[in-house]
Write a protein that holds these residues in place. Structure first.
Motif, PDB file in Angstrom:
ATOM      1  N   CYS A  25     -20.561   2.835  31.424  1.00  0.00           N
ATOM      2  CA  CYS A  25     -19.807   3.160  32.622  1.00  0.00           C
ATOM      3  C   CYS A  25     -20.792   3.481  33.737  1.00  0.00           C
ATOM      4  N   CYS A  27     -21.033   6.128  35.273  1.00  0.00           N
ATOM      5  CA  CYS A  27     -21.489   7.513  35.170  1.00  0.00           C
ATOM      6  C   CYS A  27     -22.582   7.649  34.117  1.00  0.00           C
ATOM      7  N   CYS A  44     -13.769   5.350  30.038  1.00  0.00           N
ATOM      8  CA  CYS A  44     -15.025   6.046  29.841  1.00  0.00           C
ATOM      9  C   CYS A  44     -14.856   7.053  28.713  1.00  0.00           C
ATOM     10  N   CYS A  47     -14.874  11.438  34.264  1.00  0.00           N
ATOM     11  CA  CYS A  47     -15.013  10.262  35.081  1.00  0.00           C
ATOM     12  C   CYS A  47     -13.682   9.530  35.114  1.00  0.00           C
ATOM     13  N   PHE A  81     -13.266   6.275  35.268  1.00  0.00           N
ATOM     14  CA  PHE A  81     -13.397   4.860  34.957  1.00  0.00           C
ATOM     15  C   PHE A  81     -12.272   4.407  34.033  1.00  0.00           C
TER      16      PHE A  81
HETATM   17 ZN    ZN Z   1     -17.754   7.209  33.188  1.00  0.00          ZN
END
Ligand code: ZN
Length: 99
Positions: A5, A7, A29, A38, A40
């Motif tokens: 991801c 992050c 994520c 996060c 995502f």
């Molecule tokens: Zn993430």
């Protein structure tokens, strides 16, 4: 399937089995929605079409029901088999006693 991801953590691919998105794959994520997590989230597959949405949940329920039935039958077969063994043992013992 795994990837990274933005992050820095890895993301995981999952398959949704909700009535609205049966069989639709998505990635989230591994840090998703945790404290400061996060956001995502990405769908791998296109939206599930109306027809599949109607059919797949029903099929899933039917498969689950069949799996339950099979488990019950397997237990039943096991029970009957042990009863049968006991009957044969009893018969053998009674033959021995008669002899
Ligand atoms: Zn993430």
């Amino acid at each position: 399937m795994e990837g990274r991801c933005y992050c820095g953590r890895s993301y995981i691919m999952k398959t949704s089995w909700t009535d609205l998105n049966p069989g639709r794959r998505y990635s989230i994520c591994s840090n998703f929605r945790e404290a400061g997590g996060c956001s995502f989230f990405s769908c791998m597959d296109p939206p599930v079409c109306e027809r599949s949405r109607q059919i797949i949940p029903g099929l899933l329920r039917r498969v689950n029901k069949l799996e339950n039935d099979v488990t019950k039958l397997e237990k039943e077969v096991g029970r009957r088999r042990s009863t049968e063994v006991k009957l044969w043992l009893g018969l053998a013992v009674s033959w021995l006693l008669m002899a």
